[in-house]
Design a protein around this motif. Structure first.
Motif, PDB file in Angstrom:
ATOM      1  N   THR A 222      -9.626  -8.490  50.001  1.00  0.00           N
ATOM      2  CA  THR A 222     -10.497  -9.238  50.904  1.00  0.00           C
ATOM      3  C   THR A 222     -11.770  -8.462  51.213  1.00  0.00           C
ATOM      4  OG1 THR A 222      -8.572 -10.322  51.898  1.00  0.00           O
ATOM      5  CG2 THR A 222     -10.624 -10.359  53.153  1.00  0.00           C
ATOM      6  N   VAL A 223     -11.635  -7.154  51.490  1.00  0.00           N
ATOM      7  CA  VAL A 223     -12.798  -6.317  51.791  1.00  0.00           C
ATOM      8  C   VAL A 223     -13.718  -6.238  50.579  1.00  0.00           C
ATOM      9  CG1 VAL A 223     -13.543  -3.954  52.278  1.00  0.00           C
ATOM     10  CG2 VAL A 223     -11.686  -4.967  53.596  1.00  0.00           C
ATOM     11  N   ARG A 224     -13.141  -5.994  49.410  1.00  0.00           N
ATOM     12  CA  ARG A 224     -13.972  -5.903  48.198  1.00  0.00           C
ATOM     13  C   ARG A 224     -14.680  -7.225  47.917  1.00  0.00           C
ATOM     14  NH1 ARG A 224     -13.983  -1.686  44.415  1.00  0.00           N
ATOM     15  NH2 ARG A 224     -12.652   0.007  45.123  1.00  0.00           N
ATOM     16  N   ALA A 225     -13.952  -8.331  48.068  1.00  0.00           N
ATOM     17  CA  ALA A 225     -14.558  -9.640  47.812  1.00  0.00           C
ATOM     18  C   ALA A 225     -15.668  -9.941  48.813  1.00  0.00           C
ATOM     19  CB  ALA A 225     -13.490 -10.729  47.864  1.00  0.00           C
ATOM     20  N   THR A 226     -15.485  -9.534  50.074  1.00  0.00           N
ATOM     21  CA  THR A 226     -16.528  -9.738  51.081  1.00  0.00           C
ATOM     22  C   THR A 226     -17.802  -9.013  50.695  1.00  0.00           C
ATOM     23  OG1 THR A 226     -14.868  -9.986  52.829  1.00  0.00           O
ATOM     24  CG2 THR A 226     -17.103  -9.397  53.513  1.00  0.00           C
ATOM     25  N   ARG A 227     -17.660  -7.829  50.118  1.00  0.00           N
ATOM     26  CA  ARG A 227     -18.835  -7.067  49.695  1.00  0.00           C
ATOM     27  C   ARG A 227     -19.445  -7.616  48.409  1.00  0.00           C
ATOM     28  NH1 ARG A 227     -19.021  -1.364  51.416  1.00  0.00           N
ATOM     29  NH2 ARG A 227     -17.530  -1.048  53.106  1.00  0.00           N
ATOM     30  N   GLY A 228     -18.607  -8.103  47.507  1.00  0.00           N
ATOM     31  CA  GLY A 228     -19.083  -8.419  46.164  1.00  0.00           C
ATOM     32  C   GLY A 228     -19.401  -9.868  45.886  1.00  0.00           C
ATOM     33  N   HIS A 235      -7.754 -16.840  50.715  1.00  0.00           N
ATOM     34  CA  HIS A 235      -6.644 -15.942  51.058  1.00  0.00           C
ATOM     35  C   HIS A 235      -5.436 -16.193  50.150  1.00  0.00           C
ATOM     36  CE1 HIS A 235      -4.347 -13.242  53.603  1.00  0.00           C
ATOM     37  NE2 HIS A 235      -3.365 -14.129  53.603  1.00  0.00           N
ATOM     38  N   VAL A 236      -5.247 -17.419  49.717  1.00  0.00           N
ATOM     39  CA  VAL A 236      -4.140 -17.718  48.793  1.00  0.00           C
ATOM     40  C   VAL A 236      -4.337 -16.977  47.483  1.00  0.00           C
ATOM     41  CG1 VAL A 236      -3.029 -19.545  47.457  1.00  0.00           C
ATOM     42  CG2 VAL A 236      -3.668 -19.956  49.846  1.00  0.00           C
ATOM     43  N   HIS A 237      -5.586 -16.930  46.996  1.00  0.00           N
ATOM     44  CA  HIS A 237      -5.873 -16.204  45.758  1.00  0.00           C
ATOM     45  C   HIS A 237      -5.651 -14.711  45.945  1.00  0.00           C
ATOM     46  CE1 HIS A 237      -7.166 -19.941  44.261  1.00  0.00           C
ATOM     47  NE2 HIS A 237      -8.461 -19.859  44.496  1.00  0.00           N
ATOM     48  N   ALA A 238      -6.093 -14.178  47.088  1.00  0.00           N
ATOM     49  CA  ALA A 238      -5.909 -12.745  47.350  1.00  0.00           C
ATOM     50  C   ALA A 238      -4.429 -12.394  47.398  1.00  0.00           C
ATOM     51  CB  ALA A 238      -6.601 -12.354  48.655  1.00  0.00           C
ATOM     52  N   ARG A 239      -3.653 -13.230  48.057  1.00  0.00           N
ATOM     53  CA  ARG A 239      -2.212 -12.955  48.169  1.00  0.00           C
ATOM     54  C   ARG A 239      -1.533 -13.063  46.811  1.00  0.00           C
ATOM     55  NH1 ARG A 239      -1.154 -16.418  51.764  1.00  0.00           N
ATOM     56  NH2 ARG A 239      -0.024 -17.963  50.524  1.00  0.00           N
ATOM     57  N   ARG A 240      -1.943 -14.014  45.998  1.00  0.00           N
ATOM     58  CA  ARG A 240      -1.334 -14.139  44.666  1.00  0.00           C
ATOM     59  C   ARG A 240      -1.635 -12.926  43.801  1.00  0.00           C
ATOM     60  NH1 ARG A 240      -2.628 -17.448  39.562  1.00  0.00           N
ATOM     61  NH2 ARG A 240      -0.649 -17.265  38.455  1.00  0.00           N
ATOM     62  N   LEU A 241      -2.890 -12.461  43.828  1.00  0.00           N
ATOM     63  CA  LEU A 241      -3.242 -11.270  43.063  1.00  0.00           C
ATOM     64  C   LEU A 241      -2.446 -10.061  43.538  1.00  0.00           C
ATOM     65  CD1 LEU A 241      -7.142 -11.600  42.816  1.00  0.00           C
ATOM     66  CD2 LEU A 241      -5.508 -11.727  40.919  1.00  0.00           C
ATOM     67  N   ALA A 242      -2.304  -9.925  44.849  1.00  0.00           N
ATOM     68  CA  ALA A 242      -1.582  -8.771  45.390  1.00  0.00           C
ATOM     69  C   ALA A 242      -0.112  -8.807  45.006  1.00  0.00           C
ATOM     70  CB  ALA A 242      -1.736  -8.728  46.912  1.00  0.00           C
ATOM     71  N   LEU A 253      -7.687  -5.480  41.335  1.00  0.00           N
ATOM     72  CA  LEU A 253      -9.146  -5.568  41.320  1.00  0.00           C
ATOM     73  C   LEU A 253      -9.663  -5.935  39.926  1.00  0.00           C
ATOM     74  CD1 LEU A 253      -9.996  -2.497  43.568  1.00  0.00           C
ATOM     75  CD2 LEU A 253     -10.522  -4.884  44.077  1.00  0.00           C
ATOM     76  N   GLY A 254      -9.008  -5.396  38.894  1.00  0.00           N
ATOM     77  CA  GLY A 254      -9.403  -5.756  37.535  1.00  0.00           C
ATOM     78  C   GLY A 254      -9.263  -7.242  37.293  1.00  0.00           C
ATOM     79  N   ALA A 255      -8.146  -7.829  37.736  1.00  0.00           N
ATOM     80  CA  ALA A 255      -7.941  -9.266  37.582  1.00  0.00           C
ATOM     81  C   ALA A 255      -8.963 -10.053  38.393  1.00  0.00           C
ATOM     82  CB  ALA A 255      -6.519  -9.632  38.009  1.00  0.00           C
ATOM     83  N   LEU A 256      -9.327  -9.543  39.581  1.00  0.00           N
ATOM     84  CA  LEU A 256     -10.341 -10.216  40.402  1.00  0.00           C
ATOM     85  C   LEU A 256     -11.692 -10.186  39.704  1.00  0.00           C
ATOM     86  CD1 LEU A 256     -11.314 -11.562  42.997  1.00  0.00           C
ATOM     87  CD2 LEU A 256     -11.536  -9.289  44.014  1.00  0.00           C
ATOM     88  N   LEU A 257     -12.048  -9.065  39.100  1.00  0.00           N
ATOM     89  CA  LEU A 257     -13.332  -8.986  38.400  1.00  0.00           C
ATOM     90  C   LEU A 257     -13.353  -9.948  37.207  1.00  0.00           C
ATOM     91  CD1 LEU A 257     -15.397  -5.821  37.695  1.00  0.00           C
ATOM     92  CD2 LEU A 257     -15.128  -7.542  35.921  1.00  0.00           C
ATOM     93  N   VAL A 258     -12.254 -10.000  36.445  1.00  0.00           N
ATOM     94  CA  VAL A 258     -12.187 -10.937  35.321  1.00  0.00           C
ATOM     95  C   VAL A 258     -12.305 -12.368  35.824  1.00  0.00           C
ATOM     96  CG1 VAL A 258     -10.738 -11.818  33.459  1.00  0.00           C
ATOM     97  CG2 VAL A 258     -10.852  -9.355  33.875  1.00  0.00           C
ATOM     98  N   ALA A 259     -11.660 -12.662  36.943  1.00  0.00           N
ATOM     99  CA  ALA A 259     -11.758 -14.001  37.526  1.00  0.00           C
ATOM    100  C   ALA A 259     -13.197 -14.324  37.913  1.00  0.00           C
ATOM    101  CB  ALA A 259     -10.837 -14.104  38.741  1.00  0.00           C
ATOM    102  N   ALA A 260     -13.912 -13.323  38.449  1.00  0.00           N
ATOM    103  CA  ALA A 260     -15.316 -13.536  38.830  1.00  0.00           C
ATOM    104  C   ALA A 260     -16.179 -13.800  37.602  1.00  0.00           C
ATOM    105  CB  ALA A 260     -15.836 -12.326  39.599  1.00  0.00           C
ATOM    106  N   VAL A 261     -15.910 -13.084  36.509  1.00  0.00           N
ATOM    107  CA  VAL A 261     -16.648 -13.332  35.266  1.00  0.00           C
ATOM    108  C   VAL A 261     -16.366 -14.744  34.759  1.00  0.00           C
ATOM    109  CG1 VAL A 261     -16.871 -12.662  32.838  1.00  0.00           C
ATOM    110  CG2 VAL A 261     -16.755 -10.902  34.609  1.00  0.00           C
ATOM    111  N   SER A 262     -15.092 -15.145  34.816  1.00  0.00           N
ATOM    112  CA  SER A 262     -14.706 -16.481  34.367  1.00  0.00           C
ATOM    113  C   SER A 262     -15.424 -17.561  35.168  1.00  0.00           C
ATOM    114  CB  SER A 262     -13.186 -16.644  34.505  1.00  0.00           C
ATOM    115  OG  SER A 262     -12.784 -17.975  34.254  1.00  0.00           O
TER     116      SER A 262
END
Length: 395
Positions: A222-228, A235-242, A253-262
């Protein structure tokens, strides 16, 4: 992040028409100045190095924990802060050096992935302690050792944090103890994944265990996403990744970055469930971390780029692949072949048998596949993919 910074970011995000405003904030290889949810572990580290607060060398320390538990994030935040708060900045005048040196304790972070030999360990330490330049070439290991001893003679001592020990092509704890064992003014903090009971030698009596993340991982995402991101991460996505990452912040975080690229490539301004799915699918189980990719040589990166240019279903054998890559580069086929096998041996690539024919005598034909996310690699090295930036920030 203070409230004023949060308000300023919200105002700037309101005018953004793109999803990602700071790729580094999503990059698992870039650490925050103050890691989230690790306050108790900082206290444990303070206890382990307590003498340093009286400008006395602490005992050697071993810090260990599983992949993605935040060891590097903690130590790479600790060392610069110790340096800023505890290092005195008065010059020391000597007959040979004038006033170029500084007194007080020295604090040095060393990434063992970039310092796999005695020479590199001495050079990186000397480069961090000395105010002037340290030669890259034309100097021997023993001369570096003597220069390091001389630099240490005018300070109270140096605490070295040596990260990523006991990996492929990085020093072992035993080697670190040998390299720095005869330097009286050096204490070291070794950081690795190997539990103390599995080490080849007995670790220092002072040790700190870094457990995997639990509930804190949702907060980190959540903190990283708020910054980036220009829009909040669901929150559902954050909980699923965690939950999927099972305590491994690097993979989450790697999966979150790939998701952002997608999502960016699809022209979306929010991350959707299908982007999260792609991120999860692209991060291999037991894959290599980004730091291992950053430490590759230029020739190794060239070979991997050529490998990634090929379709996923390409079944070309290592021999055939080596010939093809050689024809596209200035590397010989034998060099490419050797590096492909070395990359596979070091888990950067995975070897897959091409033919299950047991009648083949000798080494069976095999191909190689990346043991990392293609998108993350492209994000590091290809400037036209998702508007990425090279890996930067704290060590």
């Amino acid at each position: 992040m203070d409230l004023a910074e949060r308000i300023a970011r919200r105002r700037s995000q309101a005018t953004e028409d793109r999803l990602v405003v700071d790729w580094d904030a999503l990059n698992p290889g870039v650490h925050l100045p103050e890691p989230v949810g690790r306050e108790a572990l900082f206290e444990a580290l303070f206890d382990a190095i307590d003498p340093v607060f009286d400008e006395t060398l602490p005992p050697n320390v071993y810090v260990w924990g599983p992949p993605g538990s935040g060891k590097s994030a903690i130590v790479s935040a600790l060392i610069p802060t110790l340096k800023e708060v505890l290092s005195r900045h008065q010059p020391v005048y000597t007959a040979t050096r004038g006033g170029s040196e500084l007194s007080g304790m020295r604090f040095v972070y060393i990434d063992a992935r970039q310092a796999s030999s005695r020479f590199r360990l001495y050079r990186q330490t000397l480069d961090a302690i000395r105010t002037g330049a340290v030669p890259e070439r034309g100097i021997g290991t023993e001369e570096l050792h003597e220069q390091l001893r001389e630099e240490l003679s005018v300070v109270e001592g140096a605490l070295l944090a040596i990260d990523h020990l006991e990996e492929s092509n990085t020093p072992s704890l035993e080697q670190v103890a040998d390299v720095f064992g005869d330097l009286e003014k050096v204490s070291w903090m070794g950081i690795g994944r190997t539990p103390p009971e599995d080490l080849a030698v007995a670790p220092p009596s002072a040790g700190v265990h870094i457990p995997p993340y639990s509930y804190e991982l949702v907060d980190i995402l959540t903190v990283r996403a708020t910054r980036g991101l220009s829009r909040n991460l669901n929150h559902v996505h954050a909980r699923r990744l965690a939950e999927w990452a099972d305590g491994n912040a690097h993979d989450a975080l790697g999966a979150l970055l790939v998701a952002a690229v997608s999502a960016t490539n699809a022209g979306r301004t929010r991350i959707h469930a299908e982007d999260i799915n792609r991120g999860i699918d692209e991060i291999p189980a037991d894959g290599v971390p980004l730091g291992r990719l950053v430490a590759l040589s230029e020739n190794e990166r060239t070979i991997i780029r050529k490998l990634l240019d090929r379709p996923h279903e390409d079944a070309r054998t290592i021999d055939a692949l080596a010939d093809d890559i050689s024809a596209q580069t200035d590397l010989t086929s034998s060099t490419v072949k050797r590096l492909l096998y070395e990359l596979a041996q070091n888990d950067i690539l995975s070897r897959v048998q091409v033919s299950p024919d047991n009648r083949v005598v000798g080494r069976k034909p095999s191909k190689v596949t990346p043991n990392f996310s293609r998108t993350l690699f492209e994000h590091l090295y290809e400037p036209d993919v998702g508007d990425p930036q090279p890996m930067s920030g704290r060590p």
